[in-house]
Design a protein around this motif. Structure first.
Motif, PDB file in Angstrom:
ATOM      1  N   SER A   1       0.860  -1.179   0.054  1.00 43.79           N
ATOM      2  CA  SER A   1       0.111   0.128  -0.034  1.00 43.79           C
ATOM      3  C   SER A   1       0.912   1.413  -0.022  1.00 43.79           C
ATOM      4  CB  SER A   1      -0.923   0.024   1.392  1.00 43.79           C
ATOM      5  OG  SER A   1      -0.307   0.283   2.346  1.00 43.79           O
ATOM      6  N   ALA A   2       0.024   2.382  -0.222  1.00 45.43           N
ATOM      7  CA  ALA A   2       1.045   3.588  -0.118  1.00 45.43           C
ATOM      8  C   ALA A   2       1.752   3.850   1.242  1.00 45.43           C
ATOM      9  CB  ALA A   2       0.096   4.933  -0.453  1.00 45.43           C
ATOM     10  N   LYS A   3       0.925   3.292   2.360  1.00 44.13           N
ATOM     11  CA  LYS A   3       1.405   3.242   3.810  1.00 44.13           C
ATOM     12  C   LYS A   3       2.564   2.707   3.869  1.00 44.13           C
ATOM     13  CE  LYS A   3       0.356   2.379   8.404  1.00 44.13           C
ATOM     14  NZ  LYS A   3      -0.127   1.183   9.208  1.00 44.13           N
ATOM     15  N   ASP A   4       2.748   1.219   3.282  1.00 48.18           N
ATOM     16  CA  ASP A   4       3.867   0.274   3.400  1.00 48.18           C
ATOM     17  C   ASP A   4       5.137   1.212   2.494  1.00 48.18           C
ATOM     18  OD1 ASP A   4       2.314  -1.711   4.183  1.00 48.18           O
ATOM     19  OD2 ASP A   4       1.694  -2.479   2.437  1.00 48.18           O
ATOM     20  N   LEU A   5       4.933   1.865   1.310  1.00 49.93           N
ATOM     21  CA  LEU A   5       5.716   2.577   0.748  1.00 49.93           C
ATOM     22  C   LEU A   5       6.660   3.440   1.520  1.00 49.93           C
ATOM     23  CD1 LEU A   5       7.761   3.184  -1.810  1.00 49.93           C
ATOM     24  CD2 LEU A   5       5.658   4.840  -2.620  1.00 49.93           C
ATOM     25  N   LEU A   6       5.629   4.216   2.482  1.00 49.99           N
ATOM     26  CA  LEU A   6       6.256   5.301   3.329  1.00 49.99           C
ATOM     27  C   LEU A   6       7.030   4.752   4.230  1.00 49.99           C
ATOM     28  CD1 LEU A   6       5.877   8.396   4.040  1.00 49.99           C
ATOM     29  CD2 LEU A   6       3.732   7.864   5.511  1.00 49.99           C
ATOM     30  N   ALA A   7       6.791   3.387   4.865  1.00 49.15           N
ATOM     31  CA  ALA A   7       7.746   2.813   5.655  1.00 49.15           C
ATOM     32  C   ALA A   7       9.029   2.327   5.004  1.00 49.15           C
ATOM     33  CB  ALA A   7       6.889   1.535   6.534  1.00 49.15           C
ATOM     34  N   HIS A   8       8.935   1.855   3.775  1.00 49.27           N
ATOM     35  CA  HIS A   8       9.993   1.368   2.993  1.00 49.27           C
ATOM     36  C   HIS A   8      11.074   3.004   2.851  1.00 49.27           C
ATOM     37  CE1 HIS A   8      12.326  -0.324  -0.547  1.00 49.27           C
ATOM     38  NE2 HIS A   8      11.878   1.092  -1.098  1.00 49.27           N
ATOM     39  N   LEU A   9      10.444   3.798   2.528  1.00 44.53           N
ATOM     40  CA  LEU A   9      11.108   5.001   2.126  1.00 44.53           C
ATOM     41  C   LEU A   9      12.060   5.472   3.364  1.00 44.53           C
ATOM     42  CD1 LEU A   9       8.900   6.879  -0.222  1.00 44.53           C
ATOM     43  CD2 LEU A   9      11.102   5.527  -0.700  1.00 44.53           C
ATOM     44  N   ALA A  10      11.181   5.308   4.651  1.00 47.66           N
ATOM     45  CA  ALA A  10      11.887   5.964   5.751  1.00 47.66           C
ATOM     46  C   ALA A  10      12.874   5.032   6.165  1.00 47.66           C
ATOM     47  CB  ALA A  10      10.588   5.996   7.022  1.00 47.66           C
ATOM     48  N   TYR A  11      12.689   3.698   6.077  1.00 51.49           N
ATOM     49  CA  TYR A  11      13.827   2.778   6.214  1.00 51.49           C
ATOM     50  C   TYR A  11      15.010   3.291   5.584  1.00 51.49           C
ATOM     51  CZ  TYR A  11      16.867  -1.139   6.701  1.00 51.49           C
ATOM     52  OH  TYR A  11      17.952  -2.097   6.983  1.00 51.49           O
ATOM     53  N   TRP A  12      14.911   3.175   3.970  1.00 49.69           N
ATOM     54  CA  TRP A  12      16.194   3.451   3.229  1.00 49.69           C
ATOM     55  C   TRP A  12      16.475   4.607   3.415  1.00 49.69           C
ATOM     56  CZ3 TRP A  12      18.746  -0.619   2.135  1.00 49.69           C
ATOM     57  CH2 TRP A  12      18.167  -1.905   1.949  1.00 49.69           C
ATOM     58  N   GLU A  13      15.946   5.900   3.598  1.00 51.43           N
ATOM     59  CA  GLU A  13      16.439   7.268   3.716  1.00 51.43           C
ATOM     60  C   GLU A  13      17.444   7.125   4.852  1.00 51.43           C
ATOM     61  OE1 GLU A  13      15.371  10.946   2.675  1.00 51.43           O
ATOM     62  OE2 GLU A  13      15.289   9.526   0.814  1.00 51.43           O
ATOM     63  N   ARG A  14      17.022   6.394   5.931  1.00 46.97           N
ATOM     64  CA  ARG A  14      17.636   6.523   7.283  1.00 46.97           C
ATOM     65  C   ARG A  14      19.235   5.585   6.861  1.00 46.97           C
ATOM     66  NH1 ARG A  14      14.707   6.614  11.625  1.00 46.97           N
ATOM     67  NH2 ARG A  14      15.324   8.789  11.578  1.00 46.97           N
ATOM     68  N   ALA A  15      18.900   4.688   6.348  1.00 48.47           N
ATOM     69  CA  ALA A  15      20.191   3.707   5.961  1.00 48.47           C
ATOM     70  C   ALA A  15      21.300   4.503   5.116  1.00 48.47           C
ATOM     71  CB  ALA A  15      19.847   2.528   5.204  1.00 48.47           C
ATOM     72  N   ALA A  16      20.713   5.284   4.173  1.00 48.97           N
ATOM     73  CA  ALA A  16      21.572   5.968   3.278  1.00 48.97           C
ATOM     74  C   ALA A  16      22.283   7.265   4.069  1.00 48.97           C
ATOM     75  CB  ALA A  16      20.567   6.783   2.038  1.00 48.97           C
ATOM     76  N   ALA A  17      21.542   8.057   5.275  1.00 44.95           N
ATOM     77  CA  ALA A  17      22.077   8.792   6.120  1.00 44.95           C
ATOM     78  C   ALA A  17      23.363   8.018   6.878  1.00 44.95           C
ATOM     79  CB  ALA A  17      20.977   9.231   7.130  1.00 44.95           C
ATOM     80  N   GLU A  18      23.045   6.739   7.281  1.00 42.93           N
ATOM     81  CA  GLU A  18      24.152   6.413   7.955  1.00 42.93           C
ATOM     82  C   GLU A  18      25.417   6.214   7.008  1.00 42.93           C
ATOM     83  OE1 GLU A  18      22.350   2.741   9.517  1.00 42.93           O
ATOM     84  OE2 GLU A  18      20.803   3.912  10.676  1.00 42.93           O
ATOM     85  N   GLN A  19      24.940   5.677   5.920  1.00 39.89           N
ATOM     86  CA  GLN A  19      26.270   5.480   4.772  1.00 39.89           C
ATOM     87  C   GLN A  19      27.070   6.653   4.644  1.00 39.89           C
ATOM     88  OE1 GLN A  19      25.113   3.603   1.291  1.00 39.89           O
ATOM     89  NE2 GLN A  19      24.413   1.768   2.302  1.00 39.89           N
ATOM     90  N   VAL A  20      26.136   7.840   4.391  1.00 36.78           N
ATOM     91  CA  VAL A  20      26.937   9.316   4.140  1.00 36.78           C
ATOM     92  C   VAL A  20      27.959   9.573   5.571  1.00 36.78           C
ATOM     93  CG1 VAL A  20      26.497  11.509   3.908  1.00 36.78           C
ATOM     94  CG2 VAL A  20      25.144  10.144   2.648  1.00 36.78           C
ATOM     95  N   ARG A  21      27.028   9.394   6.649  1.00 34.28           N
ATOM     96  CA  ARG A  21      28.056   9.838   7.752  1.00 34.28           C
ATOM     97  C   ARG A  21      29.160   8.918   7.919  1.00 34.28           C
ATOM     98  NH1 ARG A  21      22.582  10.546  10.139  1.00 34.28           N
ATOM     99  NH2 ARG A  21      22.526   8.385  10.590  1.00 34.28           N
ATOM    100  N   ALA A  22      29.007   7.464   7.806  1.00 30.71           N
ATOM    101  CA  ALA A  22      30.219   6.617   7.806  1.00 30.71           C
ATOM    102  C   ALA A  22      31.195   7.051   6.461  1.00 30.71           C
ATOM    103  CB  ALA A  22      29.698   5.130   7.589  1.00 30.71           C
ATOM    104  N   LEU A  23      30.932   7.434   5.570  1.00 30.39           N
ATOM    105  CA  LEU A  23      31.705   7.989   4.460  1.00 30.39           C
ATOM    106  C   LEU A  23      32.433   9.069   5.024  1.00 30.39           C
ATOM    107  CD1 LEU A  23      32.813   7.462   1.547  1.00 30.39           C
ATOM    108  CD2 LEU A  23      30.827   8.984   0.849  1.00 30.39           C
ATOM    109  N   ASP A  24      31.738  10.035   5.391  1.00 26.56           N
ATOM    110  CA  ASP A  24      32.269  11.366   5.968  1.00 26.56           C
ATOM    111  C   ASP A  24      33.341  11.076   7.181  1.00 26.56           C
ATOM    112  OD1 ASP A  24      31.110  12.764   4.211  1.00 26.56           O
ATOM    113  OD2 ASP A  24      29.602  13.560   5.481  1.00 26.56           O
ATOM    114  N   ALA A  25      33.169   9.895   8.211  1.00 19.99           N
ATOM    115  CA  ALA A  25      34.043   9.523   9.140  1.00 19.99           C
ATOM    116  C   ALA A  25      35.194   8.741   8.620  1.00 19.99           C
ATOM    117  CB  ALA A  25      33.016   8.966  10.208  1.00 19.99           C
TER     118      ALA A  25
END
Length: 141
Positions: free
Chosen positions: A35-59
């Motif tokens: 559903s659209a709600k499922d997509l919202l959960a999916h996007l939130a998860y992968w946005e957070r995962a991407a943020a972690e990757q960027v912070r790790a790259l910068d560190a």
């Protein structure tokens, strides 16, 4: 330019989610299983995962995570299942916070690691293109 386009897409996405009624956001029609709600959960998860990757790259601790298609599909199933009972407004808030994290992580990088640098630029483009592609492929409404 990239940040402006990404921000526009994010705002459009939130607007579309907000415009959906309760039945519409729960209807499984975004994909055969989501559903659209499922997509919202999916996007939130992968946005957070991407943020972690960027912070790790910068560190200086980042290393590419090679996931198989099966691993990604399993993660997606788990994220959707774990969030089925989560109220819509909390998922929206989670997505907004996750998005803020990725924007902040991208802005906080050291000056010598511009978007044009090979590693960071590649990761930034991957995060933006993946998010935009997901959104455009499964856009509700």
């Amino acid at each position: 330019m990239l940040a402006r386009e990404e921000s526009r897409i994010f705002e459009e996405l939130l607007s579309r989610f907000d415009s959906l009624g309760d039945e519409q956001i729960l209807a499984v029609d975004v994909t055969p299983d989501w559903s659209a709600k499922d997509l919202l959960a999916h996007l939130a998860y992968w946005e957070r995962a991407a943020a972690e990757q960027v912070r790790a790259l910068d560190a200086g601790t980042w290393s590419p995570k090679k996931r198989t298609r099966e691993q990604v599909l399993r993660i997606n199933r788990e994220v959707v299942k774990a969030n089925r009972a989560t109220p819509r407004h909390l998922l929206r808030e989670e997505f907004s916070l996750a998005h803020s994290e990725i924007v902040s992580a991208l802005r906080e990088g050291p000056d010598e690691m511009e978007e044009t640098s090979r590693s960071r630029g590649s990761l930034v483009r991957n995060v933006s293109v993946t998010g935009a592609t997901t959104w455009r492929s499964f856009a509700p409404g």
